[in-house]
Design a protein around this motif. Structure first.
Motif, PDB file in Angstrom:
ATOM      1  N   PRO A  32      -1.284 -12.641 -35.971  1.00 55.36           N
ATOM      2  CA  PRO A  32      -1.338 -14.110 -36.030  1.00 55.36           C
ATOM      3  C   PRO A  32      -0.408 -14.812 -35.048  1.00 55.36           C
ATOM      4  O   PRO A  32      -0.859 -15.639 -34.257  1.00 55.36           O
ATOM      5  CB  PRO A  32      -0.996 -14.414 -37.483  1.00 55.36           C
ATOM      6  N   PRO A  33       0.903 -14.485 -35.031  1.00 54.01           N
ATOM      7  CA  PRO A  33       1.732 -15.177 -34.049  1.00 54.01           C
ATOM      8  C   PRO A  33       1.340 -14.823 -32.624  1.00 54.01           C
ATOM      9  O   PRO A  33       1.413 -15.668 -31.718  1.00 54.01           O
ATOM     10  CB  PRO A  33       3.149 -14.680 -34.354  1.00 54.01           C
ATOM     11  N   ILE A  86      -1.640 -14.254 -31.514  1.00 58.84           N
ATOM     12  CA  ILE A  86      -2.816 -15.044 -31.129  1.00 58.84           C
ATOM     13  C   ILE A  86      -2.420 -16.480 -30.812  1.00 58.84           C
ATOM     14  O   ILE A  86      -2.936 -17.081 -29.868  1.00 58.84           O
ATOM     15  CB  ILE A  86      -3.877 -14.961 -32.241  1.00 58.84           C
ATOM     16  N   ASP A  87      -1.468 -16.998 -31.583  1.00 59.93           N
ATOM     17  CA  ASP A  87      -1.000 -18.359 -31.299  1.00 59.93           C
ATOM     18  C   ASP A  87      -0.547 -18.484 -29.857  1.00 59.93           C
ATOM     19  O   ASP A  87      -0.930 -19.408 -29.142  1.00 59.93           O
ATOM     20  CB  ASP A  87       0.178 -18.709 -32.219  1.00 59.93           C
ATOM     21  N   ILE A  88       0.305 -17.559 -29.465  1.00 59.01           N
ATOM     22  CA  ILE A  88       0.858 -17.650 -28.103  1.00 59.01           C
ATOM     23  C   ILE A  88      -0.215 -17.337 -27.075  1.00 59.01           C
ATOM     24  O   ILE A  88      -0.242 -17.919 -25.989  1.00 59.01           O
ATOM     25  CB  ILE A  88       2.070 -16.711 -27.957  1.00 59.01           C
ATOM     26  N   PHE A 112       7.137 -17.026 -18.125  1.00 58.34           N
ATOM     27  CA  PHE A 112       7.589 -17.657 -19.370  1.00 58.34           C
ATOM     28  C   PHE A 112       6.748 -17.236 -20.570  1.00 58.34           C
ATOM     29  O   PHE A 112       7.244 -16.594 -21.487  1.00 58.34           O
ATOM     30  CB  PHE A 112       7.640 -19.179 -19.218  1.00 58.34           C
ATOM     31  N   ASN A 145       6.598 -13.530 -21.545  1.00 52.07           N
ATOM     32  CA  ASN A 145       7.840 -13.081 -22.160  1.00 52.07           C
ATOM     33  C   ASN A 145       7.983 -13.628 -23.568  1.00 52.07           C
ATOM     34  O   ASN A 145       8.514 -12.962 -24.451  1.00 52.07           O
ATOM     35  CB  ASN A 145       9.040 -13.512 -21.321  1.00 52.07           C
ATOM     36  N   LEU A 146       7.491 -14.844 -23.726  1.00 54.39           N
ATOM     37  CA  LEU A 146       7.499 -15.444 -25.044  1.00 54.39           C
ATOM     38  C   LEU A 146       6.667 -14.582 -25.995  1.00 54.39           C
ATOM     39  O   LEU A 146       7.046 -14.338 -27.148  1.00 54.39           O
ATOM     40  CB  LEU A 146       6.874 -16.829 -24.927  1.00 54.39           C
ATOM     41  N   LEU A 201       6.191 -11.428 -25.759  1.00 57.23           N
ATOM     42  CA  LEU A 201       6.995 -10.256 -26.104  1.00 57.23           C
ATOM     43  C   LEU A 201       8.021 -10.625 -27.163  1.00 57.23           C
ATOM     44  O   LEU A 201       8.208  -9.895 -28.141  1.00 57.23           O
ATOM     45  CB  LEU A 201       7.675  -9.714 -24.846  1.00 57.23           C
ATOM     46  N   ALA A 202       8.651 -11.779 -26.985  1.00 55.90           N
ATOM     47  CA  ALA A 202       9.677 -12.205 -27.932  1.00 55.90           C
ATOM     48  C   ALA A 202       9.084 -12.369 -29.321  1.00 55.90           C
ATOM     49  O   ALA A 202       9.648 -11.906 -30.313  1.00 55.90           O
ATOM     50  CB  ALA A 202      10.310 -13.513 -27.469  1.00 55.90           C
ATOM     51  N   VAL A 203       7.922 -13.016 -29.379  1.00 62.96           N
ATOM     52  CA  VAL A 203       7.306 -13.276 -30.677  1.00 62.96           C
ATOM     53  C   VAL A 203       6.898 -11.954 -31.342  1.00 62.96           C
ATOM     54  O   VAL A 203       7.159 -11.739 -32.523  1.00 62.96           O
ATOM     55  CB  VAL A 203       6.085 -14.210 -30.509  1.00 62.96           C
ATOM     56  N   PHE A 231       8.139  -9.009 -30.706  1.00 64.90           N
ATOM     57  CA  PHE A 231       9.375  -8.295 -31.013  1.00 64.90           C
ATOM     58  C   PHE A 231       9.954  -8.784 -32.329  1.00 64.90           C
ATOM     59  O   PHE A 231      10.323  -7.992 -33.203  1.00 64.90           O
ATOM     60  CB  PHE A 231      10.367  -8.512 -29.870  1.00 64.90           C
ATOM     61  N   ASP A 232       9.982 -10.089 -32.465  1.00 67.48           N
ATOM     62  CA  ASP A 232      10.548 -10.688 -33.664  1.00 67.48           C
ATOM     63  C   ASP A 232       9.718 -10.346 -34.904  1.00 67.48           C
ATOM     64  O   ASP A 232      10.247  -9.915 -35.929  1.00 67.48           O
ATOM     65  CB  ASP A 232      10.612 -12.203 -33.460  1.00 67.48           C
ATOM     66  N   ASP A 240      10.706  -7.995 -38.095  1.00 68.51           N
ATOM     67  CA  ASP A 240      10.652  -8.530 -39.442  1.00 68.51           C
ATOM     68  C   ASP A 240       9.787  -7.647 -40.330  1.00 68.51           C
ATOM     69  O   ASP A 240      10.171  -7.300 -41.450  1.00 68.51           O
ATOM     70  CB  ASP A 240      10.078  -9.948 -39.347  1.00 68.51           C
ATOM     71  N   VAL A 262       6.335  -1.683 -26.411  1.00 75.68           N
ATOM     72  CA  VAL A 262       7.583  -2.146 -25.794  1.00 75.68           C
ATOM     73  C   VAL A 262       8.521  -2.680 -26.869  1.00 75.68           C
ATOM     74  O   VAL A 262       9.703  -2.340 -26.902  1.00 75.68           O
ATOM     75  CB  VAL A 262       7.295  -3.240 -24.737  1.00 75.68           C
ATOM     76  N   ASN A 316      11.137   0.453 -19.943  1.00 77.53           N
ATOM     77  CA  ASN A 316      11.381  -0.270 -21.189  1.00 77.53           C
ATOM     78  C   ASN A 316      12.780  -0.009 -21.704  1.00 77.53           C
ATOM     79  O   ASN A 316      13.414  -0.884 -22.282  1.00 77.53           O
ATOM     80  CB  ASN A 316      10.361   0.123 -22.252  1.00 77.53           C
ATOM     81  N   ARG A 352       4.366 -23.690 -34.890  1.00 79.95           N
ATOM     82  CA  ARG A 352       4.918 -22.688 -33.995  1.00 79.95           C
ATOM     83  C   ARG A 352       5.052 -23.230 -32.573  1.00 79.95           C
ATOM     84  O   ARG A 352       6.031 -22.989 -31.881  1.00 79.95           O
ATOM     85  CB  ARG A 352       4.072 -21.421 -33.994  1.00 79.95           C
ATOM     86  N   TYR A 353       4.045 -24.005 -32.150  1.00 80.33           N
ATOM     87  CA  TYR A 353       4.101 -24.557 -30.799  1.00 80.33           C
ATOM     88  C   TYR A 353       5.235 -25.551 -30.663  1.00 80.33           C
ATOM     89  O   TYR A 353       5.923 -25.593 -29.657  1.00 80.33           O
ATOM     90  CB  TYR A 353       2.777 -25.239 -30.438  1.00 80.33           C
ATOM     91  N   ILE A 368      15.328 -14.722 -22.335  1.00 85.63           N
ATOM     92  CA  ILE A 368      14.274 -15.415 -23.083  1.00 85.63           C
ATOM     93  C   ILE A 368      14.080 -14.742 -24.440  1.00 85.63           C
ATOM     94  O   ILE A 368      14.028 -15.394 -25.485  1.00 85.63           O
ATOM     95  CB  ILE A 368      12.962 -15.439 -22.286  1.00 85.63           C
ATOM     96  N   LEU A 369      14.016 -13.434 -24.414  1.00 88.12           N
ATOM     97  CA  LEU A 369      13.868 -12.668 -25.650  1.00 88.12           C
ATOM     98  C   LEU A 369      14.969 -13.025 -26.626  1.00 88.12           C
ATOM     99  O   LEU A 369      14.716 -13.390 -27.777  1.00 88.12           O
ATOM    100  CB  LEU A 369      14.005 -11.187 -25.338  1.00 88.12           C
ATOM    101  N   VAL A 388      14.411 -14.911 -30.121  1.00 86.77           N
ATOM    102  CA  VAL A 388      14.648 -14.143 -31.334  1.00 86.77           C
ATOM    103  C   VAL A 388      15.762 -14.804 -32.133  1.00 86.77           C
ATOM    104  O   VAL A 388      15.673 -14.968 -33.359  1.00 86.77           O
ATOM    105  CB  VAL A 388      14.989 -12.682 -30.978  1.00 86.77           C
ATOM    106  N   MET A 414      14.411 -17.890 -33.719  1.00 83.88           N
ATOM    107  CA  MET A 414      13.512 -17.612 -34.845  1.00 83.88           C
ATOM    108  C   MET A 414      14.291 -17.121 -36.057  1.00 83.88           C
ATOM    109  O   MET A 414      13.995 -17.481 -37.184  1.00 83.88           O
ATOM    110  CB  MET A 414      12.448 -16.611 -34.411  1.00 83.88           C
ATOM    111  N   ARG A 445      14.475 -18.830 -39.637  1.00 79.31           N
ATOM    112  CA  ARG A 445      14.197 -18.079 -40.861  1.00 79.31           C
ATOM    113  C   ARG A 445      15.343 -18.239 -41.850  1.00 79.31           C
ATOM    114  O   ARG A 445      15.138 -18.355 -43.049  1.00 79.31           O
ATOM    115  CB  ARG A 445      13.988 -16.603 -40.498  1.00 79.31           C
TER     116      ARG A 445
END
Lengths: 810, 810
Positions: A223-224, A226-228, A303, A306-307, A309-311, A313-314, A318, A676, B306, B545-546, B679-680, B684, B687, B691
């Motif tokens: 879900p997150p 797909i958002d990004i 940008f 990487n976002l 990846l961040a999302v 990753f987060d 979780d 990753v 990585n 989220r956006y 950025i990561l 993170v 977020m 949370r």
């Protein structure tokens, strides 16, 4: 002091259990129907014991078995609603839960998957007749039907329907069955995209639990993601419109002449595959047009990607934590279930060794009597002869330990005569010295540079000469001497117990084989010469960070492998679809009308008297059989120049083929991002762990030390004698003899196992775990008010402290 | 009740300070030399006050000034050893610390950097004569010499020598000076690679502190990075040797025929730039050779790369935290220094408003009297009229707040007559309703689809028609009406205070400008039509989220910009080096003998009666001037097909040119990895923060509420009257008048500022911060036993709780 009288207690009559096994209840309410314990896993002793059929004992045996099943369910993360509910279900459960059955499951799944090697379009060497492979398929499907029926028998129809994965499997099975029969009847293969669904048979295997978990985690991260992704696509559309307005007036620019081209090229640009080229026509006309591309790439690639990846990753982090939590609580509940089946009415505060031993007989039939007792002692933290629920919570951490008597001798040569001892001692000191180590590192480094220079001097030509180069012999001799010294100085067992030594050993062995190959002119062994540079890997021992990285790598290896397998499953699906649609569409000179014609051109010029072959080679990246498809998909995964493959196929089929390639790109992007994220997470976690525990010395795994006295052993022997378990008695007697030989009153055993990610997590989340437990037991209490208070009290499920001494008083 | 008598206390005679300003000590031990307060920053009132020259007052003025300097040093993270030590140094310090001086610094640095646009090889349009640009350069360098001499005056020779950055700058300056003179004398440019060092002038600017920090962080992340890089290169060498042995017998494979080629191609393969191509010749001969490439890519690209990211991410995180810690402690020390200069001997337990006001006069000369008092009150957490050290620790959090009187009126139209009020109230309710919002979203979505379809229908041709499309007018009218409704309903101030509304406003304005351009046929404005799709960005408001992503983006923007600038500085260095070595080496048809000839080919065929131009375009990626170099370097950063540029240049120069490209790749890899890590980390972190604080409502920034009573204001007016600060008195009088008008006895003010990363970090590390403080003050105590105990006690530097009510009793 209290312990001295204990042995008597171990022998107490078991009494009757607080709670009865549900099968037993079933059995007694049934009309006394004969019920056979068909447990392949149970030891012969247990079966013998069962044969005696004393009623109380039979009751207990059933309890042991159900407790063992609960514990297995806890370990495998099977939900309790699939717990076998009656004697018939139990039989099916036992039948479906052993390695033979699992292997059958796995092999049928693999057979089904491998069939695509032989079905048209087949790998040329493995082509089989339609009749043959369809029959094989039907056979495999019938086996799957049998497996499913066993599962239904065990789960019952109601639960079977409720179990989603099984239901999907059943549907896929049905479709496959019909299709296989159609193929057999028509004697020709039709478009069988459904073959892509065969993966589900593999995914459902017991051994592929990790893959299932990965898939679940991937879907949960979606879900997150797909958002990004939508954000990404949104910007892509905006830029496509902008690009179309800006660049389409330039007629020499083929990339933006229509909105569709504009979109496709910006999608490809996102992967950077067409980068400077897509910019060049407009850049040649107006240098400032590069701003458009720089802005696009900065926003999208640097940008938003990487976002992404961040999302991921987060989210991954979780989910990882929540998964760990739920697994931990599930295990805890399993332990509670098992515990209630093992305590007696007389002594509700704990489990005696007798019952614990009974449980282990079912849970781990291969464990020997000594290990069972040691496990019991390791669990038992109090001075009483009973294991309380609090102690029992450590079950999973302790039961995996491998027990070994602690050596009294420091070196293997301690018992040798004086002169020999001194010589070996000298070697031992030499081998352990820093000077020796660094000398060896220097030798390896020199060898490395030597190989490099040697290879550089060769410059093509006779490098497979028949002469053995002298340098090779010299270095190998040095390595041989080192190996010999280390083996004698440390003893073979200690030498090989270190992973690095094992690595040294195998590399030296390989190098020696290479030498043999060179010396005896054995053609097929030539490739071993090529392994020479691998010796350079030894240099990695030098630095702590590298050792850390490698250790982490080994710890992560199972997880990495399962992620790789997950990726392969996606590959398989796409390969099947690709084969059905694109098999045979690309061939040399196929795409002369497209923009990527050069890459597919194969021309045989004759210039002067020389034949020049101009090869584009890209026709090799096709979907002609499953192996080729896999290679092509790997190339698509690497992303570079993937649009050449896409455009080649598109020019031979329709525009819609691009959808296949784009979807594949997005899917691999998801999976790769998760890989990753996983590697990132694992290493960051590990590095944090190392930072947190900097003071504790380097250790390899979990180690626990326990002492047992002679009286205790004798007590247990008595216990086993009563149940007439001959093998166990003999085994224990051996320990007593050994103690007598060395005149010891007790013996120390070391329990060892390698550390898993779960142990690390336990340590990292130490504080939070306590909260989870409290929260969980509060919830449990409100649901089942009969829950005994012991479980609500603060638990001892802290990670085992290393080298925890037994508190036994002797 | 206690507060009522307080005003009298504010007016107390200041007494004498516990500690004397070091300048003052200097001044008094000097032979009374005249000392002029040259503080451009101080307000005229302060200067006036200084003119009165009462001795005690003068003492205090000096103390205020030094305390303000300490606080500035704390804020800018200047080390205290650069603290000006005497009156002369103070004069230089004040001269060198104001925006005029900073601007001069920046502009000379920029001038020096921009000179490379005009120096040969220059951008054609900006070419200047050698005499002209060399003179300009000399001029700029002389300004830098002046700046440095001011700095030396302030730091003293000893400190100046010790300050590394300044020393490096001096050396670079010297070299540049000599070179500039040589150029002037010879009247011709020589190879001036040292121009790459000009960046240091920019980096040293006060305004580029963030860039300096980034560079430091990059250098600190290097050691672990290099470790893993070595691992990467090591595997590359091993595979290069293996590849050479395996593939060089195949004579149709140009990629592995020598060890050098093998190495270079595997390096390029690491970037995937040559991927399927490098495999193809061997794959065509033996399909199994793909295993070599798959293994290589899996190890190098998917694992070690990585790992690199993980290591950098981890180090970055760690450094980030340590940096935050040291910054926090530095600020704390600064506050302690300032505090000791502000307390009186009579009242050593706190700072009175009088002294606090004196400090602020120097620290923030632009602050008005009301704000000064509100800041004082916001700091003062206790009921006493003095600010204790514990309270004073919050200085940096509080001083940034912008104070505004809290409105009693809810809407801007509350004071209007009844009918108007009702109308506006209706609009207000309408505008705030969900229905209205979703209608607008629908309109935007429809507009988006409309634009897409419209563009799709155009398919090249007359899309810049002179007719205004009616859809454009319709949608713009809707947006205009929305804008009007919102502005009237919410009031212009409230409307524009939301970033999203501002965005709506500007997009609508742009669209309107585009319409004007269409309607009035203004050619140069056509590009605005292209901005139409940007309106679609409005849709992002829809999802939380956006909004989160965008908020984070705005919070991170300064940091991102500084990272971008850091990258540009690296670009600049490489561009200069590239220009010196490779200017003019690539041109159309330059590389016909190399393997990448096609990409540089420019041929004018005549097939039949048609002229076909075959353009390779890659000759455009050159180093002919600095702008071209930047674009070329960006292309190298994007990595795809970079080897074509490398091989093109290499074929025209020597093999060693590859080193330039490879080093550039590695450097950008470091910087890009760090950008990714940043950025990561930021996301993170954010977020996790979200949370953690899920329950707290969405807020925009830090808000603090303070109430001040009439008596207090009158008390302060008395105070200012004594020091005869006319403007301040008048300002405060206004507040009293306002209170009288509304008949209030007190007035509430709101302090607001946007949240920074530092605030987030404070909240995240809440627990650890306490530990750091304790550890720090323990260390301090052991060093300076005179440290007062108050600072050792637990501090109040918790993040300001939102909407913290003043405890004032009225």
């Amino acid at each position: 002091m209290q312990w001295r009288e204990l042995p008597a207690i171990y022998l107490e009559d078991p009494g009757s259990p607080v709670e009865r096994s549900s099968y037993l209840i079933q059995l007694h309410t049934d009309d006394g129907g004969s019920y056979d314990v068909v447990n392949d896993a149970s030891s012969p002793a247990a079966r013998e014991c069962c044969a005696q059929q004393s009623s109380a004992r039979h009751n207990w045996e059933m309890n042991y078995q159900e407790a063992a099943i609960y514990l297995q369910e806890g370990e495998n993360n099977d939900k309790f609603f699939t717990h076998p509910k009656n004697a018939k279900a139990l039989a099916a459960y036992l039948f479906a839960h052993n390695h033979l059955f699992y292997l059958m499951e796995l092999s049928t799944a693999l057979l089904l998957l491998l069939l695509s090697l032989c079905e048209a379009p087949a790998v040329p060497m493995l082509r089989l007749g339609i009749f043959v492979h369809a029959t094989l398929e039907l056979f495999a499907l019938i086996v799957v039907v049998f497996e499913l029926s066993m599962k239904m028998r065990w789960l019952g129809f109601q639960t079977f329907i409720r179990h989603k994965r099984t239901m999907v499997k059943t549907c896929v099975l049905l479709v496959q069955f019909i299709e296989a029969i159609v193929v057999l009847v028509r004697q020709t293969s039709h478009v069988r995209i459904t073959r892509a669904l065969r993966c589900i048979f593999l995914v459902d295997c017991r051994y592929c639990g990790a893959v299932r978990r990965n898939l679940r985690q991937i879907f949960q991260s979606l879900p997150p993601f797909i958002d990004i992704l939508l954000l990404l696509l949104f910007f892509m559309v905006i830029f496509a419109i902008l690009g179309f307005y800006l660049f389409s007036p330039n007629h020499s620019d083929p990339y933006f002449n229509t909105l569709e081209n504009s979109l496709v090229n910006l999608f490809v640009l996102l992967t950077t595959s067409n980068f400077p080229d897509v910019m060049m026509p407009s850049y040649a006309r107006n240098p400032w047009s590069c701003v458009f591309f720089i802005v696009y790439l900065s926003i999208e690639l640097y940008f938003i990607m990487n976002l992404l990846l961040a999302v991921v990753f987060d989210t991954f982090n979780d989910i990882e934590k929540r998964k760990f939590k739920s697994l931990l609580l599930h295990k805890r509940t399993a332990i509670q279930h098992a515990y209630r089946l093992l305590v007696t009415k007389q002594r509700p505060s704990g489990i005696s060794f007798k019952h614990f031993e009974g449980l282990l007989r079912f849970y781990k039939p291969r464990m020997c009597a000594r290990e069972r007792y040691l496990t019991f002692k390791a669990l038992n933290q109090s001075n009483t002869p009973l294991v309380s629920l609090k102690d029992f919570y450590n079950f999973y951490e302790v039961v995996g330990l491998k027990w070994k008597a602690k050596r009294n001798r420091e070196h293997w040569f301690d018992d040798l005569p004086r002169t020999a001892f001194l010589i070996f001692k000298g070697i031992n000191i030499l081998v352990k010295s820093r000077v020796f180590q660094y000398t060896m590192y220097t030798v390896v480094a020199v060898n490395g540079i030597w190989i490099l220079v040697e290879t550089f001097m060769l410059q093509g030509g006779n490098f497979f000469s028949r002469n053995v180069p002298w340098s090779y012999v010299v270095f190998l001799t040095i390595y041989g001497v080192e190996l010999l010294l280390k083996t004698t100085g440390l003893g073979p067992v200690e030498y090989l117990s270190s992973g690095w030594n094992l690595f040294d050993f195998s590399v030296t062995l390989f190098a020696f084989l290479g030498l043999m190959a060179l010396a005896f002119d054995m053609e097929p062994f030539y490739f071993i010469v090529v392994l020479r540079p691998l010796q350079l890997l030894r240099l990695f021992k030098l630095k702590k960070r590298y050792r850390n990285v490698l250790d982490t790598m080994f710890e992560l290896f199972p997880r990495m492998a399962s992620l790789g397998l997950t990726l392969l499953i996606f590959y398989y699906c796409f390969a099947i679809v690709g084969m059905e649609f694109f098999a045979g569409v690309v061939y040399p000179n196929c795409c002369n009308t497209s923009t990527v014609a050069d890459s597919y051109r194969w021309v045989n010029h004759t210039i002067g008297n020389k034949t020049v072959v101009e090869e584009g080679y890209y026709y090799l990246n096709n979907f002609d059989n499953i192996l080729n498809s896999f290679v092509t998909l790997f190339e698509l995964t690497v992303v570079n120049d993937w649009y050449i493959i896409m455009e080649g196929v598109t020019s031979q089929t329709t525009h819609w083929s691009r959808l296949y390639f784009m979807i594949f790109y997005i899917v691999t992007m998801v999976v790769m991002t998760i890989i990753v994220a996983f590697i990132l997470d694992a290493f960051v976690f590990r590095m944090n762990y190392t930072r947190k525990n900097q003071d504790s010395e380097e250790d390899n795994g979990i180690v626990l030390e326990k002492e047992i006295s002679k009286e205790e052993v004798i007590g247990i022997i008595e216990l086993y004698k009563r149940t007439s378990a001959a093998t166990e008695t003999a085994q224990l007697q051996k320990i007593v003899l050994q103690m007598d030989k060395y005149g010891q009153m007790s013996m120390v055993f070391l329990g060892r196992r390698s550390r898993t990610k779960s142990d690390l997590s336990m340590k990292m989340y130490e504080e939070e775990i306590q909260e989870w437990y409290e929260e969980h037991s509060r919830k449990e209490e409100s649901q089942t008010p009969l829950q005994e208070p012991a479980s609500a009290s603060s638990s001892s499920l802290k990670p085992l402290s290393l080298r925890q001494r037994s508190q036994t008083v002797i």
